[in-house]
Scaffold this motif. Sequence first.
Motif, mmCIF file in Angstrom:
data_model
loop_
_atom_site.group_PDB
_atom_site.id
_atom_site.type_symbol
_atom_site.label_atom_id
_atom_site.label_comp_id
_atom_site.label_asym_id
_atom_site.label_seq_id
_atom_site.Cartn_x
_atom_site.Cartn_y
_atom_site.Cartn_z
ATOM 1 N N TYR A 219 0.860 -1.191 0.000
ATOM 2 C CA TYR A 219 0.000 0.000 0.000
ATOM 3 C C TYR A 219 0.888 1.229 0.000
ATOM 4 O O TYR A 219 1.709 1.413 0.897
ATOM 5 N N ASP A 221 0.696 4.909 0.585
ATOM 6 C CA ASP A 221 -0.281 5.768 1.259
ATOM 7 C C ASP A 221 0.033 7.242 1.072
ATOM 8 O O ASP A 221 1.035 7.751 1.575
ATOM 9 N N LEU A 228 -6.109 4.200 4.742
ATOM 10 C CA LEU A 228 -5.117 3.409 5.466
ATOM 11 C C LEU A 228 -5.774 2.227 6.171
ATOM 12 O O LEU A 228 -5.280 1.098 6.118
ATOM 13 N N MET A 235 -4.586 -6.249 3.426
ATOM 14 C CA MET A 235 -3.210 -6.721 3.294
ATOM 15 C C MET A 235 -3.096 -8.236 3.414
ATOM 16 O O MET A 235 -3.716 -8.866 4.263
ATOM 17 N N ILE A 241 3.626 -1.317 3.850
ATOM 18 C CA ILE A 241 2.962 -0.024 3.708
ATOM 19 C C ILE A 241 4.029 1.063 3.676
ATOM 20 O O ILE A 241 4.891 1.116 4.562
ATOM 21 N N MET A 273 5.321 -1.251 8.131
ATOM 22 C CA MET A 273 4.907 0.100 7.747
ATOM 23 C C MET A 273 6.094 1.034 7.943
ATOM 24 O O MET A 273 6.675 1.084 9.028
#
Length: 335
Positions: A219, A221, A228, A235, A241, A273
């Motif tokens: 992702y 973002d 989000l 996911m 991310i 992330m």
Amino acid sequence: MPIISSQEIRLASRPTGVPTKDNFVLAHTVLEPLKDQEVLVRNRFMSVDPYMRGRMNAVKSYVPAFEVGKPLDGGAVGEVLESRAKEFKPGDVVTSRHGWREYVIASAQDLQPIAHVVQPLSLYLGVLGMTGLTAWVGLGLAQIKAGEVIYVSGAAGAVGNMAGQLAKIRGCRVIGSAGSAQKITALTTECGYDAAFNYKSGPIGEQLNQAAPDGIDVYFDNVGGESLEAAISAMRQHGRIIACGSISGYNNEGSPPPGPTNLFHITTKRLTMQGMIVGDWLDRQAEFHAEVGGHYRAGRIKNLETVVDGIDHAVDAFIGLFHGENIGKMVVKLS
């Protein structure tokens, strides 16, 4: 050097919520004669970017806040008119952080030369500029692989459209979200997105699941908020991310909205992330220009941009970012 009068945009007051024209003032200034090691540049294009909204707040951040009563700054590309520095000569094309003004006197170290000029010059603010570099770096940090599914929010914006195009070149299946039918068409016909949906047309999570019923691997973002949360739910295991931006919350006042309610998936799905600031990666610009410039010259990347004419419309262009008025990079043509 002849007397030159230049127009520039200054911050008149700090915005509350979405900026308005009253927060800015168009001012006139007369340039001083050049000193040794200084260069006179006529800006041809300037950039307006969502991150500038944060710099209008009097808070400590990764970049200094704009000062009330002083000119704003940001990306610009222009032409050298006069130089008292050996590094530059009249006619050279340069980029700088001295946008929001028609002319600028800068020190040589504040200018970056463009060795192989490609037209339009606005490319050096978008596809071959900081937004292109942001997309390129973000995809590298995510370690995307051919065959993976990547979801990009804010996909019709400056960074988003580049992230999607570069991911397609690397063999990914790419899904994007944007805020109008026109933008969705641009994503699928111009940028090669495999699927795209209008986040205003229904719950983001439901639309993302329809576009990627087997889940997503990466992702990218640019939006935060509901996008989000939807991406975290969609996911696959070991998904990644890249937190590039969060425009959905840039104009929030008071207490910030609650964060995603499903962060437990980071543990159960073993997600990663990572935040990124493009300024940390400027030493990779030569590599970026070689790769992405080659793709552009070969026709594998399209230049999506929205051009606004005149510094007197620069504030409108900036405010328009928060109303979705741009497709691709938003730039202001100064001359």
